[in-house]
Design an enzyme around this catalytic site. Structure first.
Site, short mmCIF file in Angstrom:
data_model
loop_
_atom_site.label_atom_id
_atom_site.label_comp_id
_atom_site.label_asym_id
_atom_site.label_seq_id
_atom_site.Cartn_x
_atom_site.Cartn_y
_atom_site.Cartn_z
CG HIS A 185 -88.22 -2.10 43.14
ND1 HIS A 185 -87.36 -1.14 43.61
CD2 HIS A 185 -88.45 -1.78 41.84
CE1 HIS A 185 -87.09 -0.27 42.65
NE2 HIS A 185 -87.72 -0.65 41.56
CG HIS A 198 -85.82 -2.67 37.73
ND1 HIS A 198 -84.79 -1.86 38.15
CD2 HIS A 198 -86.97 -1.98 37.98
CE1 HIS A 198 -85.29 -0.74 38.63
NE2 HIS A 198 -86.61 -0.79 38.54
CD GLU A 199 -90.80 -2.83 38.11
OE1 GLU A 199 -91.26 -2.62 39.25
OE2 GLU A 199 -90.38 -1.90 37.38
CD GLU A 259 -86.80 2.64 40.44
OE1 GLU A 259 -86.56 1.88 39.47
OE2 GLU A 259 -87.79 2.50 41.18
#
Length: 442
Positions: free
Chosen positions: A296, A292-293, A370
């Site tokens: 970004h 997920h990070e 997100e």
């Protein structure tokens, strides 16, 4: 713009700030009350039945209820403090006092505006820090302690405050000196030059923070060789993330809350995992959180947000250039001189209603990011593990499971857990929700 400023000339700036401050405060307290009523609920909503057990739901409710009640008290005090300071000319008093201190200590008069401004900044920061200490103490040693999160000692708490103030002084005094000097030296177009120096300052802080500042507060240890390190390096290589170093930070030194992040420029990226995250998650779930990070990064969210913030800053400095010579602004707040630092502070009070709306729009944009980062982790095959990781992190951190949508939209840069799980569209592998016992098996 000239017409707007012309209309503002007939405005009582102090009354404007006081009224709008109360309006914003009232609106935010309304949202806080909506959320507070959610925390009063003792029965788990149906949509949480396959996410959290009744026992863990009640623990989270109790923790957030305590924080909410304390938030009402702290918010009321801060609002009252601001209103009293503005209504009874607290800022001119601190400005005059700082001038007297400068004269007694150095012999310099108040015509040395930059020095005078630095003393004012130091005194104002000291007052703000002292008045916030009781609230921080209660939050840390009562609320967080009661629910098992606080690992700090009183000695560490006050050592952190002292180190923070020293670091702030070493960094902010040179920066503010340059900030004020540039405004004085570059004329009406100062906003562009100030913007440039702020960008340089931000890059400087990003560069020195992990090497010189963070070690003052936390210890970063290179991650040991093993399965987790190998899995993370393979994930980074899979998406061409230029991983340079992988660290574990001793977040448990202060709190049991978990986190993970990356930093660095260009091909010099570093990933940092909190030791609490490693303790309470398995390797698959840690990789899912990192996916997920890294999403970004892959989709340029960090760079895009940086660009948006820089445009925002340039706009603020440009608007300030329209107010900096407005003597009426200074007069209404009790000043008989027009110091640049004071002008910028007063302008921020005037601009605060607009900033509240911009903050909401930034949350809308960040929440979109997100969802996209979650979707990227799903694309990499981490959907089910990301689901379990998000749930376990929420349980471990006693997150707010029962969130009011209006409160969340205004206050949170991240969607609620339920919103993120619904967007992932992944059904649980079992009808049985994750429990505290499940976490202990990790």
């Amino acid at each position: 713009m000239a017409d707007i400023l012309g209309h503002l000339d007939g405005l009582n700036y102090k009354q404007f700030v006081l009224y709008f401050s109360c309006i914003v405060y009232g609106f935010e307290q309304y949202l806080n009350y909506r959320q507070y009523r959610r925390y009063l609920m003792r029965d788990r909503p149906k949509e949480l039945a396959d996410i959290v057990t009744e026992a863990d739901f009640k623990k989270a409710q109790a923790y957030n209820l305590d924080k909410s009640r304390f938030g009402f008290i702290e918010g009321a005090y801060k609002q009252l403090e601001t209103l009293l300071m503005l209504q009874y000319d607290g800022l001119p008093f601190i400005w005059d006092l700082s001038g007297s201190i400068l004269s007694k200590i150095s012999g310099y008069g108040t015509d040395y505006e930059i020095l005078h401004s630095l003393v004012f900044l130091a005194l104002f920061t000291l007052i703000s820090t002292v008045t916030s200490i009781p609230f921080n103490l209660y939050s840390t040693f009562v609320v967080e302690q009661r629910h098992g999160f606080n690992n700090q000692t009183l000695g560490l708490f006050f050592a952190d405050i002292l180190k923070s103030q020293l670091v702030l002084a070493l960094i902010m005094f040179p920066f503010m000196s340059a900030f004020l000097w540039i405004i004085k030296a570059t004329g009406d177009k100062f906003y562009f030059y100030v913007w440039v120096i702020v960008i340089v300052f931000q890059l400087f802080i990003i560069t020195i923070y992990p090497t010189f500042i963070q070690p003052l507060f936390n210890k970063l240890t290179p991650m040991e060789e093993g399965e987790l390190r190998t899995r993370i390096e393979e994930l980074a290589a899979r998406i061409s993330f230029p991983l340079k170093k992988l660290y574990v930070i001793d977040g448990s030194k202060r709190s049991s809350h978990s986190n993970a992040y990356f930093y660095g420029f260009g091909k010099n990226k570093h990933i940092v995992l909190y030791d609490t995250l490693i303790e309470h998650s398995d390797n698959d779930e840690i990789c899912a959180v990192l996916a997920h990070e890294l999403g970004h990064w892959k989709m340029g969210h960090t760079l895009k947000l940086l660009v948006v913030n820089q445009i925002h800053l340039l706009t603020i400095f440009w608007l300030f250039s329209l107010f900096i010579h407005n003597k009426q602004l200074y007069d209404h707040f009790g000043f008989d001189t027009m110091p640049t630092l004071i002008g910028f502070m007063l302008f921020q009070f005037i601009y605060s209603p607009v900033e509240s709306v911009i903050g909401f729009l930034q949350h809308v944009y960040q929440r979109k990011n997100e969802y996209e980062a979650d979707a990227y982790a799903l694309k990499l095959g981490y959907a089910s593990t990301l689901r379990s990781a998000l749930i376990k992190l929420s349980i471990k951190n006693l997150g707010g499971f029962n969130v009011d949508p209006l409160y969340s939209a205004w206050n949170h840069s991240h969607p609620s857990l339920v919103e993120r799980l619904n967007a992932l569209g992944v059904k649980p592998t079992s009808d049985k929700p994750i429990t505290v016992e499940d976490k202990k098996e990790l």
